[in-house]
Motif scaffolding. Sequence first.
Motif, PDB file in Angstrom:
ATOM      1  N   ASP A 139      59.365  37.321 -43.386  1.00  0.00           N
ATOM      2  CA  ASP A 139      58.291  37.901 -42.573  1.00  0.00           C
ATOM      3  C   ASP A 139      57.585  38.947 -43.425  1.00  0.00           C
ATOM      4  O   ASP A 139      57.990  40.103 -43.480  1.00  0.00           O
ATOM      5  CB  ASP A 139      58.862  38.534 -41.292  1.00  0.00           C
TER       6      ASP A 139
ATOM      7  N   SER B  34      57.165  42.684 -39.367  1.00  0.00           N
ATOM      8  CA  SER B  34      57.219  42.922 -37.917  1.00  0.00           C
ATOM      9  C   SER B  34      58.613  42.642 -37.367  1.00  0.00           C
ATOM     10  O   SER B  34      58.978  43.124 -36.296  1.00  0.00           O
ATOM     11  CB  SER B  34      56.196  42.042 -37.198  1.00  0.00           C
TER      12      SER B  34
ATOM     13  N   GLU C  92      56.032  39.694 -34.698  1.00  0.00           N
ATOM     14  CA  GLU C  92      54.909  38.760 -34.758  1.00  0.00           C
ATOM     15  C   GLU C  92      55.366  37.321 -34.967  1.00  0.00           C
ATOM     16  O   GLU C  92      54.542  36.409 -35.051  1.00  0.00           O
ATOM     17  CB  GLU C  92      53.955  39.178 -35.887  1.00  0.00           C
TER      18      GLU C  92
ATOM     19  N   GLY D 242      54.879  40.437 -43.042  1.00  0.00           N
ATOM     20  CA  GLY D 242      54.269  41.535 -42.293  1.00  0.00           C
ATOM     21  C   GLY D 242      55.262  42.583 -41.840  1.00  0.00           C
ATOM     22  O   GLY D 242      54.874  43.611 -41.282  1.00  0.00           O
TER      23      GLY D 242
END
Length: 210
Positions: A144, A148, A204, A146
Amino acid sequence: MNCRICGAALPDGAMFCGECGSSTSATPESRRPVDPRPGDTYVLHRSESGVISVPLDGVAPVEAAIAEPVAAEPLIAEAPIAEPPAPTAGGAPSGPPHGEDATPRFVLTFTTGEVVTVSGTGLIGRRPMPQPGEAFTHLVQIVDRGLSVSKTHVEFGEHEGALWIADRFSSNGTVLRRPGEDGLRCEPGRRVLAPRGSRVEIGEQAFTVA
């Protein structure tokens, strides 16, 4: 110094952990949620992570109904040790064929591209790590970029043929969407059933249960 919640290394004078967002003064004891339903649940096991394992909330799995717990004989966290199968007249065990596993298996398909078949217990996250004294069958690591998804975001296990999940005090929370139902934001540390066909949103990212 290190964060007492996730164990990440912290610079001197830090007030909050950059990994899990916890205050540097937080402890596993201070992060334990107060059970809002003391009349219909009871604690099974407390770990150093602060996760409270409690009986499932009564939602029946797709193929098997959950029996109501008996107050006089509360459930226990440890599974009983199975007796070895008795030999037959020919000397061979009378149990299931060699290699056959009666433990239910679940296929988790992630939006990040990973597809994992699991059984037993496990942790899911960017870099899942058990707390001291914990042991799991699977440590499912997902990508991941990002960030998140927390390093250790979700715990899972099996109950009477159905999968359960529990948020591990993640930064962005966990939302469970069972087939035909609205989304349910999971209370950190509380086990909830995720029957086959469910979608579990972690930050996310998400995964489906089959």
